[in-house]
Write an enzyme that holds these catalytic residues in place. Structure first.
Site, mmCIF file in Angstrom:
data_model
loop_
_atom_site.group_PDB
_atom_site.id
_atom_site.type_symbol
_atom_site.label_atom_id
_atom_site.label_comp_id
_atom_site.label_asym_id
_atom_site.label_seq_id
_atom_site.Cartn_x
_atom_site.Cartn_y
_atom_site.Cartn_z
ATOM 1 N N GLY A 1 29.217 54.730 91.303
ATOM 2 C CA GLY A 1 28.898 53.921 90.121
ATOM 3 C C GLY A 1 28.357 54.720 88.943
ATOM 4 O O GLY A 1 28.817 54.557 87.798
ATOM 5 N N GLU B 1 27.956 60.296 103.488
ATOM 6 C CA GLU B 1 27.798 59.055 102.742
ATOM 7 C C GLU B 1 27.493 57.919 103.712
ATOM 8 O O GLU B 1 28.415 57.339 104.302
ATOM 9 C CB GLU B 1 29.083 58.732 101.982
ATOM 10 C CG GLU B 1 29.475 59.780 100.969
ATOM 11 C CD GLU B 1 30.235 59.171 99.802
ATOM 12 O OE1 GLU B 1 29.766 59.309 98.679
ATOM 13 O OE2 GLU B 1 31.263 58.533 100.037
ATOM 14 N N GLU C 1 35.516 53.676 102.114
ATOM 15 C CA GLU C 1 36.349 52.548 101.682
ATOM 16 C C GLU C 1 37.762 52.696 102.224
ATOM 17 O O GLU C 1 38.414 51.705 102.573
ATOM 18 C CB GLU C 1 36.337 52.445 100.144
ATOM 19 C CG GLU C 1 35.004 51.895 99.647
ATOM 20 C CD GLU C 1 34.628 52.309 98.238
ATOM 21 O OE1 GLU C 1 35.487 52.802 97.480
ATOM 22 O OE2 GLU C 1 33.436 52.143 97.897
ATOM 23 N N SER D 1 24.549 55.625 96.175
ATOM 24 C CA SER D 1 23.620 55.128 95.158
ATOM 25 C C SER D 1 22.733 56.220 94.556
ATOM 26 O O SER D 1 21.556 55.988 94.297
ATOM 27 C CB SER D 1 22.774 53.973 95.720
ATOM 28 O OG SER D 1 23.616 52.893 96.117
ATOM 29 N N LYS E 1 36.679 55.790 91.689
ATOM 30 C CA LYS E 1 37.331 54.715 92.462
ATOM 31 C C LYS E 1 38.445 54.090 91.603
ATOM 32 O O LYS E 1 39.073 54.800 90.834
ATOM 33 C CB LYS E 1 36.298 53.681 92.926
ATOM 34 C CG LYS E 1 35.088 54.336 93.582
ATOM 35 C CD LYS E 1 34.231 53.369 94.328
ATOM 36 C CE LYS E 1 33.000 54.080 94.846
ATOM 37 N NZ LYS E 1 32.237 53.281 95.792
ATOM 38 N N ASN F 1 33.233 60.026 91.693
ATOM 39 C CA ASN F 1 34.342 59.257 92.268
ATOM 40 C C ASN F 1 34.482 57.981 91.443
ATOM 41 O O ASN F 1 33.682 57.063 91.579
ATOM 42 C CB ASN F 1 34.012 58.932 93.732
ATOM 43 C CG ASN F 1 35.044 58.013 94.368
ATOM 44 O OD1 ASN F 1 36.118 57.796 93.815
ATOM 45 N ND2 ASN F 1 34.708 57.468 95.536
ATOM 46 N N GLY G 1 27.264 51.926 96.866
ATOM 47 C CA GLY G 1 27.422 50.802 95.947
ATOM 48 C C GLY G 1 26.445 49.667 96.195
ATOM 49 O O GLY G 1 26.616 48.560 95.680
ATOM 50 N N HIS H 1 37.079 58.724 102.552
ATOM 51 C CA HIS H 1 35.978 57.920 101.988
ATOM 52 C C HIS H 1 35.840 56.652 102.840
ATOM 53 O O HIS H 1 36.826 56.119 103.345
ATOM 54 C CB HIS H 1 36.299 57.570 100.531
ATOM 55 C CG HIS H 1 35.156 56.934 99.807
ATOM 56 N ND1 HIS H 1 34.849 55.603 99.958
ATOM 57 C CD2 HIS H 1 34.229 57.448 98.969
ATOM 58 C CE1 HIS H 1 33.776 55.335 99.221
ATOM 59 N NE2 HIS H 1 33.381 56.435 98.618
HETATM 60 C C1 PEP Z 1 30.899 56.674 96.553
HETATM 61 O O1 PEP Z 1 31.729 55.839 96.280
HETATM 62 O O2 PEP Z 1 31.261 57.720 97.096
HETATM 63 C C2 PEP Z 1 29.500 56.400 96.210
HETATM 64 C C3 PEP Z 1 28.586 57.208 96.672
HETATM 65 O O3 PEP Z 1 29.260 55.297 95.436
HETATM 66 P P1 PEP Z 1 27.840 54.877 94.781
HETATM 67 O O4 PEP Z 1 27.270 56.113 94.120
HETATM 68 O O5 PEP Z 1 28.206 53.828 93.770
HETATM 69 O O6 PEP Z 1 26.985 54.369 95.867
#
Ligand code: PEP
Length: 253
Positions: free
Chosen positions: A235, A168, A98, A213, A11, A9, A174, A96
């Protein structure tokens, strides 16, 4: 044997040059194993470029969102699931955290978007997960059950059979904090248990990704959990080396 997936992703990151370089690097350096789908989800603006660059390769391309309305209409700024299908987009991330937190997407909106994606033939990756406060209050399972139920009411077992779920935990996205492999496994098993109430076969077959993460150094232990079928990577998907290592961890599992 469930289909596994490693999905990136991006983003709101990237550019024309980044998209070109990332797709070139991934398609040249990663040997895709058919048991593990390799997916990138760039920003909407770069979708067509990514799809064209990935054509005739084993790399799949998905979107990060779609409109709640399936086809066309006076919805300024929106992109429908039908349009995603039209440009050859195979997957779409729905709900998601966010989008839930920053754009007010409720469980009902997430359910509706999942329905329109399925109707358009674009495979939804439905995100669920609890906040830190909810986990600390012992409410993680209740929250996830509510998020799943809202979608189940609209798409039923038949819809889930064509969808993917991403667990998630919001507190792990993040932040550099990852759920322990045991915490991930516990919730993944819970999700499967909830879906089994609708259809045991579907629940056993559905791909459930972990996101939060995931990095090259923790991917192996997370992916080795029996109910974890790969990852949704934020990320680390912006670095082709890291993303390729995470993919390799899923293949090796
Ligand atoms: C995400 O945005 O779905 C995600 C898991 O981000 P990160 O891997 O950066 O925690």
């Amino acid at each position: 044997m469930r289909q596994m997936m490693v999905a990136g992703n991006w983003k709101m990151h990237g550019s024309v040059a980044f998209t070109r370089d990332m797709i070139q690097t991934l398609t040249a350096s990663v040997t895709v194993n058919e048991a593990v789908t390799l997916l990138v989800c760039p920003p909407m603006l770069y979708l067509t470029q990514a799809i064209q660059a990935a054509s005739n390769t084993s790399l799949s391309v998905g979107a990060q969102n779609c409109a709640q309305i399936q086809t066309t209409g006076a919805y300024t700024g929106e992109v429908s699931a039908t349009m995603l299908a039209d440009v050859g987009c195979q997957y779409v991330i729905i709900g998601h955290s966010e989008r839930r937190a920053l754009y007010g997407e409720t469980d009902a909106v997430v359910a509706e978007k999942t329905k329109v994606a399925l109707a358009a033939g674009v495979k939804p990756i439905v995100c669920v997960g609890e906040t830190l406060a909810e986990r600390e209050a012992g409410q993680a399972e209740t929250i996830i059950a509510t998020q799943l139920d809202a979608v189940s009411k609209v798409i039923g077992a038949a819809g889930w059979a064509n969808a993917i779920i991403a667990y998630e935990p919001v507190w792990a996205i993040g932040t550099g904090k990852t759920a322990t492999p045991e915490q991930a496994q516990e919730i993944h098993a819970f999700i499967r248990h909830q879906l089994a109430k609708l259809d045991a076969h579907m629940a056993e077959a559905i791909t459930i990704l972990y996101g939060g993460s995931v990095k090259p150094d923790n991917a192996v232990t997370i992916f080795s959990q029996p109910d974890v079928d790969g990852g949704l990577i934020g990320g680390a998907s912006l670095n082709s080396d890291d993303f390729a290592k995470i993919y390799a961890a899923a293949v090796a599992h």
